[in-house]
Scaffold this motif. Structure first.
Motif, PDB file in Angstrom:
ATOM      1  N   VAL A 133     -64.579 -65.144  16.775  1.00 44.97           N
ATOM      2  CA  VAL A 133     -63.582 -66.052  17.405  1.00 44.97           C
ATOM      3  C   VAL A 133     -64.070 -67.318  17.849  1.00 44.97           C
ATOM      4  N   ALA A 134     -65.059 -67.451  18.698  1.00 48.07           N
ATOM      5  CA  ALA A 134     -65.851 -68.724  19.107  1.00 48.07           C
ATOM      6  C   ALA A 134     -66.301 -69.429  18.153  1.00 48.07           C
ATOM      7  N   LEU A 137     -63.343 -71.599  16.776  1.00 46.79           N
ATOM      8  CA  LEU A 137     -62.955 -72.604  17.650  1.00 46.79           C
ATOM      9  C   LEU A 137     -63.853 -73.748  17.394  1.00 46.79           C
ATOM     10  N   HIS A 255     -61.064 -66.735  28.203  1.00 47.51           N
ATOM     11  CA  HIS A 255     -61.260 -66.165  26.807  1.00 47.51           C
ATOM     12  C   HIS A 255     -62.109 -65.028  26.637  1.00 47.51           C
ATOM     13  N   SER A 272     -70.186 -64.411  22.547  1.00 44.74           N
ATOM     14  CA  SER A 272     -69.292 -65.760  22.673  1.00 44.74           C
ATOM     15  C   SER A 272     -69.992 -66.619  23.757  1.00 44.74           C
ATOM     16  N   CYS A 276     -71.510 -70.256  22.946  1.00 42.13           N
ATOM     17  CA  CYS A 276     -70.814 -71.505  23.388  1.00 42.13           C
ATOM     18  C   CYS A 276     -71.822 -72.122  24.350  1.00 42.13           C
ATOM     19  N   GLY A 305     -60.097 -75.871  13.642  1.00 43.35           N
ATOM     20  CA  GLY A 305     -60.751 -74.965  14.498  1.00 43.35           C
ATOM     21  C   GLY A 305     -59.654 -74.159  15.490  1.00 43.35           C
ATOM     22  N   TYR A 309     -58.520 -70.581  15.935  1.00 40.72           N
ATOM     23  CA  TYR A 309     -58.755 -69.898  17.143  1.00 40.72           C
ATOM     24  C   TYR A 309     -57.439 -69.028  17.711  1.00 40.72           C
ATOM     25  N   MET A 313     -57.710 -64.869  17.749  1.00 39.32           N
ATOM     26  CA  MET A 313     -57.506 -64.317  19.131  1.00 39.32           C
ATOM     27  C   MET A 313     -56.493 -63.355  19.169  1.00 39.32           C
TER      28      MET A 313
END
Length: 336
Positions: A133-134, A137, A255, A272, A276, A305, A309, A313
């Protein structure tokens, strides 16, 4: 795993445990002399807008010896928090149930901390997709890296430049490995496990519990204030940076809390967090300016993105085996 028909602890008890987890984690960084920072109060910067030079007798946050001491302290504190959760779980399970199943405290503690692999065994995609998921994004920044030919196996990518300082230095080890792992164990697994036991709603766990994660970063203001020379300008820089970091870490905490609750696993939020931290904040303006001929493509990648996301999510998370998301018994009542 043992489940409870009603919340076995009060909200005030959960607050007490969460405070212990948070303060012990941050406080451990200042217990030993080698972990504490040391600044020369008389040192002044050459410019009010720049960080001053470090003097030889000082200990700054990125000094290897300081990092080593703090990683050890954080690891010990994290271990104590985990032990506290196991102790709490064991104390709540009736003795008769433990006699019938001696492994119940261990299995329940592991499940509540998201340290089981039941989800992955039942459906590998249920644990793989949430970890992606990250990256979805960050489709815009990743596309910019692609245009720069700095992704793995591209021309400008090198082990010495992109991998060694990121994962094989003390700063990299703290920022991209030990830091994210210990923070997710403490501020996600431990904190959310006790609030769930208190009967806290899902919305409160997602949007209120991460505030502890954000507040835990406020102590960096003292570091910034001293590095910029202990002036009014330094105080202003420290204040702005701290407020921004509080906002960013809280949003990021939403998140990670959502991922943890939806999957019941610590793996997605931890990966994640690592990802990040490696990528940093998206640099939209820099990327648009760097590739003017691809401006529309970069903008489209950033928008894709964000849209991806929002979709991922919900669609890529969730697991039937999660102990935190919508667990009900045969009677239709909730379980804690």
């Amino acid at each position: 795993m043992h489940a409870f028909l009603s919340p076995p602890i009060s909200v005030s008890t959960a607050h007490a445990f969460a405070a212990f987890f948070s303060f012990s984690y941050v406080g451990s960084l200042y217990l030993s002399k080698s972990a504490r920072l040391k600044f020369d109060k008389n040192a002044k910067p050459k410019s009010e807008s720049e960080e001053r030079e470090r003097r030889n007798d000082e200990r700054w946050r990125n000094d290897p010896d300081v990092i080593k001491a703090r990683l050890l302290a954080a690891s010990v504190s994290t271990t104590l928090s985990v032990c506290a959760v196991f102790w709490l779980v064991k104390s709540l399970i009736p003795e008769a149930d433990i006699a019938a199943d001696p492994s119940a405290p261990l299995q329940t503690g592991l499940a509540r901390l998201g340290l089981t692999f039941t989800i992955a065994q039942d459906n590998p995609f249920a644990i793989i997709l949430p970890c992606l998921v990250a990256p979805v994004l960050y489709f815009g920044p990743l596309y910019a890296e692609f245009l720069s030919e700095e992704l793995p196996f591209q021309r400008n990518f090198s082990f010495a430049t992109h991998i060694k300082p990121t994962f094989f230095s003390w700063v990299g080890l703290r920022n991209h490995a030990i830091g994210p792992i210990t923070e997710e164990i403490v501020f996600r697994a431990c904190v959310l496990s006790v609030y769930h036991l208190s009967g806290a709603s899902t919305m409160k766990m997602i949007f209120l519990s991460p505030l502890a994660f954000g507040v835990a970063h406020l102590h960096h203001a003292w570091d910034t204030y001293n590095r910029y020379g202990r002036t009014r300008s330094a105080l202003r820089v420290a204040g702005v940076q701290t407020l921004f970091q509080l906002a960013y870490t809280s949003l990021f905490g939403f998140h990670c809390a959502y991922l943890f609750l939806r999957t019941g696993s610590l793996l997605p939020p931890t990966l994640s967090h690592m990802f990040c931290n490696v990528m940093g904040l998206p640099q939209y303006g820099t990327h648009v300016a760097k590739f003017p001929s691809r401006k529309l493509a970069v903008q489209a990648a950033y928008l894709a993105g964000v849209a991806g996301y929002v979709y991922a999510m919900r669609a890529w998370t969730g697991a039937d085996a999660s102990v935190y998301w919508g667990v009900v018994g045969p009677d239709g009542a909730g379980r804690y």
